[in-house]
Motif scaffolding. Sequence first.
Motif, PDB file in Angstrom:
ATOM      1  N   GLN A   1     -18.241   8.490 -47.554  1.00 12.55           N
ATOM      2  CA  GLN A   1     -18.394   8.672 -48.995  1.00 12.55           C
ATOM      3  C   GLN A   1     -18.213   7.357 -49.743  1.00 12.55           C
ATOM      4  O   GLN A   1     -17.344   6.558 -49.402  1.00 12.55           O
ATOM      5  N   GLU A   2     -19.036   7.163 -50.756  1.00  4.22           N
ATOM      6  CA  GLU A   2     -18.869   6.001 -51.616  1.00  4.22           C
ATOM      7  C   GLU A   2     -18.194   6.449 -52.906  1.00  4.22           C
ATOM      8  O   GLU A   2     -18.717   7.291 -53.636  1.00  4.22           O
ATOM      9  N   VAL A   3     -17.029   5.895 -53.195  1.00  6.57           N
ATOM     10  CA  VAL A   3     -16.276   6.313 -54.382  1.00  6.57           C
ATOM     11  C   VAL A   3     -16.601   5.442 -55.590  1.00  6.57           C
ATOM     12  O   VAL A   3     -16.426   5.856 -56.733  1.00  6.57           O
ATOM     13  N   GLY A   4     -17.041   4.209 -55.353  1.00  5.03           N
ATOM     14  CA  GLY A   4     -17.380   3.311 -56.453  1.00  5.03           C
ATOM     15  C   GLY A   4     -16.209   3.122 -57.399  1.00  5.03           C
ATOM     16  O   GLY A   4     -15.074   2.887 -56.981  1.00  5.03           O
ATOM     17  N   PHE A   5     -16.496   3.291 -58.706  1.00  8.48           N
ATOM     18  CA  PHE A   5     -15.449   3.187 -59.716  1.00  8.48           C
ATOM     19  C   PHE A   5     -15.050   4.561 -60.249  1.00  8.48           C
ATOM     20  O   PHE A   5     -14.393   4.665 -61.280  1.00  8.48           O
ATOM     21  N   GLY A   6     -15.461   5.602 -59.528  1.00  7.26           N
ATOM     22  CA  GLY A   6     -15.107   6.964 -59.926  1.00  7.26           C
ATOM     23  C   GLY A   6     -13.742   7.381 -59.415  1.00  7.26           C
ATOM     24  O   GLY A   6     -13.132   6.712 -58.580  1.00  7.26           O
ATOM     25  N   GLU A  55     -12.961  -1.241 -50.764  1.00 12.46           N
ATOM     26  CA  GLU A  55     -13.766  -2.394 -50.374  1.00 12.46           C
ATOM     27  C   GLU A  55     -15.232  -2.148 -50.749  1.00 12.46           C
ATOM     28  O   GLU A  55     -15.920  -1.327 -50.137  1.00 12.46           O
ATOM     29  N   ASN A  56     -15.685  -2.847 -51.792  1.00  8.73           N
ATOM     30  CA  ASN A  56     -17.073  -2.710 -52.261  1.00  8.73           C
ATOM     31  C   ASN A  56     -17.476  -1.256 -52.485  1.00  8.73           C
ATOM     32  O   ASN A  56     -18.558  -0.812 -52.087  1.00  8.73           O
ATOM     33  N   GLY A  57     -16.578  -0.513 -53.119  1.00  8.90           N
ATOM     34  CA  GLY A  57     -16.893   0.856 -53.499  1.00  8.90           C
ATOM     35  C   GLY A  57     -16.656   1.905 -52.434  1.00  8.90           C
ATOM     36  O   GLY A  57     -16.891   3.099 -52.655  1.00  8.90           O
ATOM     37  N   LYS A  58     -16.170   1.502 -51.256  1.00  7.61           N
ATOM     38  CA  LYS A  58     -15.892   2.462 -50.187  1.00  7.61           C
ATOM     39  C   LYS A  58     -14.434   2.347 -49.752  1.00  7.61           C
ATOM     40  O   LYS A  58     -13.755   1.363 -50.056  1.00  7.61           O
TER      41      LYS A  58
END
Length: 303
Positions: free
Chosen positions: A232-237, A195-198
Amino acid sequence: MVNSLKYILSFVIIVFVTVNATCQDEASSVADAKSKVEKQDKKKKKYKLPKIDLSHWSVTTPELNAKGSAMNIQPPAILNYATDERLIPYMYNDSTSGALVFYAYPSNATTANTKYSRSELREQMVPGNNKVNWTFAQGAYMKGTLSIGDVSKDENGKYHRVIIMQIHGILTDAQRDLIGQKDNNAPPILKIYWENGKIRVKTKVLKNISTSGDALLHEEAWDDDKGFNFEQEVGFGKFTLEVKVSDGKMVVVLNGNEYKVYEDIHIKKWGVFENYFKAGNYFQSRDKGSFARVKYYELEVKH
């Protein structure tokens, strides 16, 4: 006599130069051919495949089957996903990154009790058989390494949500008949969202913690919790998720260093259900033109 010797010497020199040039050309051709082969070998080495054994998974896609329901492909047919025309648009290899890509968009191919479509794997402990599942008391473990390849945005500029992992409950035939339900469907005890990178986690809680016995089997007895967001923010990684289940306990782990532990009365009473894992792209939008691609690099399940 002198002229004859000069003639012979000239001839020998010409022959030597010609042979030497020919040898150099041949050596150059061999070197060029060798270089070409080496380049081709390097290209072959760059071709990567996902580390996923699909022999114990079925898959549901956003396409309708002949009966007007969501298409579902069982093992062993799923193993031919790379050449199966029914699956090629929704489940395919990204050979550059070594990922299995799941593509989904809003369609009429939805499953029971939902308005959303999916390109999602369903665990089958016995290939081709949905009747054999597991309980929390028996224990279960799932680990996946994945990333979001691409996802659309809504009218407010926010990325659409995607469920990337689940633990879904299921009624046995005896439980289904006991409560007079028409199918074996039960709620999901775990939904993991991108959800929005998280990463956001939701589970089920009892509306009344005193509920017991057969009353626990009814979907109406359960409600959604408030949810939990990992820091943690995973984003597109690329990131790794682990789900560990044991008697009365459920643990979700992000990248090996952030944990969410569920160990309460709700999880203990959930033990009445059998369950199965799900993984892939359960797309959470009906917006026109919306879509998502989820990339799985590794996926394993243990019991």
